[in-house]
Design a protein around this motif. Sequence first.
Motif, PDB file in Angstrom:
ATOM      1  N   SER A 129     -44.026 -58.118 -79.644  1.00  0.00           N
ATOM      2  CA  SER A 129     -43.743 -59.045 -78.679  1.00  0.00           C
ATOM      3  C   SER A 129     -44.606 -60.342 -79.073  1.00  0.00           C
ATOM      4  O   SER A 129     -45.787 -60.159 -79.575  1.00  0.00           O
ATOM      5  N   GLY A 130     -43.897 -61.635 -78.937  1.00  0.00           N
ATOM      6  CA  GLY A 130     -44.659 -62.828 -79.221  1.00  0.00           C
ATOM      7  C   GLY A 130     -45.289 -63.493 -77.951  1.00  0.00           C
ATOM      8  O   GLY A 130     -45.757 -64.474 -77.924  1.00  0.00           O
ATOM      9  N   THR A 131     -44.896 -62.952 -76.848  1.00  0.00           N
ATOM     10  CA  THR A 131     -45.272 -63.661 -75.574  1.00  0.00           C
ATOM     11  C   THR A 131     -46.178 -62.554 -74.698  1.00  0.00           C
ATOM     12  O   THR A 131     -46.881 -63.037 -73.689  1.00  0.00           O
ATOM     13  N   GLU A 157     -29.650 -64.916 -76.321  1.00  0.00           N
ATOM     14  CA  GLU A 157     -30.638 -63.616 -76.470  1.00  0.00           C
ATOM     15  C   GLU A 157     -30.225 -62.665 -75.529  1.00  0.00           C
ATOM     16  O   GLU A 157     -29.732 -63.252 -74.296  1.00  0.00           O
ATOM     17  N   SER A 180     -43.539 -68.266 -67.969  1.00  0.00           N
ATOM     18  CA  SER A 180     -42.046 -67.769 -67.880  1.00  0.00           C
ATOM     19  C   SER A 180     -41.956 -66.528 -67.164  1.00  0.00           C
ATOM     20  O   SER A 180     -42.502 -66.506 -66.129  1.00  0.00           O
ATOM     21  N   HIS A 181     -41.737 -65.453 -67.797  1.00  0.00           N
ATOM     22  CA  HIS A 181     -41.508 -64.313 -67.383  1.00  0.00           C
ATOM     23  C   HIS A 181     -42.674 -63.347 -67.095  1.00  0.00           C
ATOM     24  O   HIS A 181     -42.790 -62.361 -66.387  1.00  0.00           O
ATOM     25  N   ARG A 208     -40.720 -54.003 -82.705  1.00  0.00           N
ATOM     26  CA  ARG A 208     -41.359 -55.324 -82.904  1.00  0.00           C
ATOM     27  C   ARG A 208     -42.543 -55.698 -82.154  1.00  0.00           C
ATOM     28  O   ARG A 208     -42.501 -55.253 -81.011  1.00  0.00           O
ATOM     29  N   THR A 232     -43.978 -66.650 -79.742  1.00  0.00           N
ATOM     30  CA  THR A 232     -42.803 -66.880 -79.384  1.00  0.00           C
ATOM     31  C   THR A 232     -42.303 -68.380 -78.829  1.00  0.00           C
ATOM     32  O   THR A 232     -41.348 -68.803 -79.227  1.00  0.00           O
ATOM     33  N   ARG A 272     -42.317 -54.113 -78.263  1.00  0.00           N
ATOM     34  CA  ARG A 272     -41.045 -53.687 -77.825  1.00  0.00           C
ATOM     35  C   ARG A 272     -40.085 -52.805 -78.600  1.00  0.00           C
ATOM     36  O   ARG A 272     -40.237 -53.031 -79.811  1.00  0.00           O
ATOM     37  N   ARG A 326     -49.565 -68.043 -75.327  1.00  0.00           N
ATOM     38  CA  ARG A 326     -49.282 -67.388 -74.031  1.00  0.00           C
ATOM     39  C   ARG A 326     -50.301 -66.273 -73.873  1.00  0.00           C
ATOM     40  O   ARG A 326     -50.622 -65.301 -74.483  1.00  0.00           O
ATOM     41  N   ASN A 336     -31.671 -61.163 -73.482  1.00  0.00           N
ATOM     42  CA  ASN A 336     -32.546 -61.228 -72.160  1.00  0.00           C
ATOM     43  C   ASN A 336     -31.673 -62.366 -71.283  1.00  0.00           C
ATOM     44  O   ASN A 336     -32.490 -62.729 -70.380  1.00  0.00           O
TER      45      ASN A 336
HETATM   46  C1  G16 Z   1     -39.767 -66.334 -74.490  1.00  0.00           C
HETATM   47  C2  G16 Z   1     -38.720 -66.938 -75.664  1.00  0.00           C
HETATM   48  C3  G16 Z   1     -37.714 -66.148 -75.851  1.00  0.00           C
HETATM   49  C4  G16 Z   1     -37.987 -64.627 -76.003  1.00  0.00           C
HETATM   50  C5  G16 Z   1     -38.922 -63.900 -75.025  1.00  0.00           C
HETATM   51  C6  G16 Z   1     -39.479 -62.692 -75.349  1.00  0.00           C
HETATM   52  O1  G16 Z   1     -39.024 -66.249 -73.295  1.00  0.00           O
HETATM   53  O2  G16 Z   1     -38.598 -68.155 -75.304  1.00  0.00           O
HETATM   54  O3  G16 Z   1     -36.803 -66.754 -76.674  1.00  0.00           O
HETATM   55  O4  G16 Z   1     -36.751 -63.982 -75.886  1.00  0.00           O
HETATM   56  O5  G16 Z   1     -40.016 -64.882 -74.806  1.00  0.00           O
HETATM   57  O6  G16 Z   1     -40.070 -62.748 -76.655  1.00  0.00           O
HETATM   58  P1  G16 Z   1     -40.992 -61.592 -77.189  1.00  0.00           P
HETATM   59  O7  G16 Z   1     -40.150 -60.492 -77.172  1.00  0.00           O
HETATM   60  O8  G16 Z   1     -41.463 -62.116 -78.545  1.00  0.00           O
HETATM   61  O9  G16 Z   1     -41.972 -61.316 -76.233  1.00  0.00           O
HETATM   62  P2  G16 Z   1     -39.573 -66.717 -71.898  1.00  0.00           P
HETATM   63  O10 G16 Z   1     -38.546 -66.680 -71.094  1.00  0.00           O
HETATM   64  O11 G16 Z   1     -40.984 -65.733 -71.651  1.00  0.00           O
HETATM   65  O12 G16 Z   1     -40.312 -67.936 -72.259  1.00  0.00           O
END
Ligand code: G16
Length: 539
Positions: free
Chosen positions: A505-507, A378, A65-66, A503, A25, A512, A29, A380
């Motif tokens: 998560s891409g991070t 989003e 990030s988070h 779905r 995403t 989730r 990461r 979030n």
């Molecule tokens: C990143 C993306 C956001 C996404 C979030 C969660 O945020 O930049 O667009 O909403 O990850 O993504 P996923 O649900 O695929 O884990 P951040 O703030 O972690 O860079």
Amino acid sequence: MDDSKFLEASAKHPIVENHVYKYGTAGFRMKADLLPGVSFRVGLIAGLRSRKLNGQAIGVMITASHNPAADNGVKIVDPMGEMLEQDWESHATLLVNAPTHEELLETYKNLASQLKIDLSSPGRVVYGRDTRPSGHSLAAALADALEATNTEYTDFKILTTPQLHYLTRCVNTEGTPKAYGEVSEAGYYNKLSEAFVRALRGRQVQGQLVVDCANGVGGPKLSELLKIIPKDKTGFNVKVANDDVLRPEVLNLDCGADFVKTKQRAPPNVKPAADTRYCSLDGDADRLIYYMADPEAGFFMLDGDRISSLNASFIGDLVRSAGLEDDIRIGVVQTAYANGASTTYIEKNLQLPVVFTPTGVKHLHHAACQFDIGVYFEANGHGTVVFSQEALRVFREKQPQSPAQKDALETLAAVGDLINQTVGDAISDMLMVEVILAHKGWSLQDWATTYTDLPNRLVRVEVANKDIFEATDAERRLSHPPGAQDEIDQCVRKYTTARSFARASGTENACRVYAEAATRHEADELANKVANIIKQFGS
Ligand code: G16
């Protein structure tokens, strides 16, 4: 290009064997110890991309990030500050997964020839990192790739993610009619501060705002900005909380925008009091969530959907006051996580179109750019507002027919400078929210009454392999594994007004699950049932 120099540098930064890396995403990461080789290879791809785009600077941000402190990430930023073009994500994934240094060199050269890139042409990369301790060595690995491929580079050191996006755009537009700002961190603060004063148009911000900075890079950067915002002209009274960047382990721990959004409560060390506004940034300051202590409801959150509708409503009114409603198309972009009540409010009350995309600001940003003014957030708290060049020109050049039109046009022009148009930026978004509340004379209670959220729940589910979960229909349905969506559908049908989706998560290494229903109890129950389905299919 000197092959032996390339191989020598690569040998210093191997990737971890048998690990499959994927551009997710927000880039690559994962646990930071898996990343040095990835960072080196991202340097290679960033250099290639820059050469492909005639030497324009490409940005690289090192952040998770988070995510927890032990993680890190590397992502690539395109010349105008947008996320990397999607076709290139697969090139990045291919290069990063090359098993040996020799195969890496071969893949690098093959990509260059396939994409018709002259490796001797000039390339330029700019980069920054958040406060994670692992960021330093990942930046060194990146620099080694840039040295080995004769790519010019600038290390902007510790930055918020949106600052790196801003600087990338500034570097590429400097000295042109599209100049986005001064190429320095100070230039970023000056631009925001000046636009904040201008957008307020003499109004004073009321009361105090407490900002939880997730113990991330947003803390020191916000403090820098606050030094130059004139308090007398703006009334801006901010208390910075959770700004400890010296103890890495406290980053995003029990605080920050992700904590507040998913736990639906304030950080334990922030005790909301009446008459004070609260907001939380995330670890790299690209997400923003507001909240308050409501006398009746207790903790009350104003998330990305609320920030989106607040922006859309304010900007829509300004466009009408400026007499531009027939010339400028405003649209809102959301994802499946948007609360259904917010979508109805935007479509029915604000009379604006809503478009849905998969999760990831890269998708939302692109969709928002199809409008003259595109508002995207989003749930979030990650998002911004993008204005077309034409819209910005009209704000500057249209001859006002009345004082009200003049005021609206000048406010729109100021807002265009205040909002970071390269990517979601918590600090810039926060200033924008404060401007809107000051214009409307609203408290957070007033803002909260615009619509009533449908009760909802977001759950994180750990599974053995999240990649077996493939989604379709803007990530509202699972196409794989077979049978999982049918079970979710059966479960949702048992409730009168409800929806739920799952779905990968891409991070994070997890899935989730989101559920929305008529009551709090039903939303929790449905989310847990769907989470169990995901656990079963994922075990
Ligand atoms: C990143 C993306 C956001 C996404 C979030 C969660 O945020 O930049 O667009 O909403 O990850 O993504 P996923 O649900 O695929 O884990 P951040 O703030 O972690 O860079």
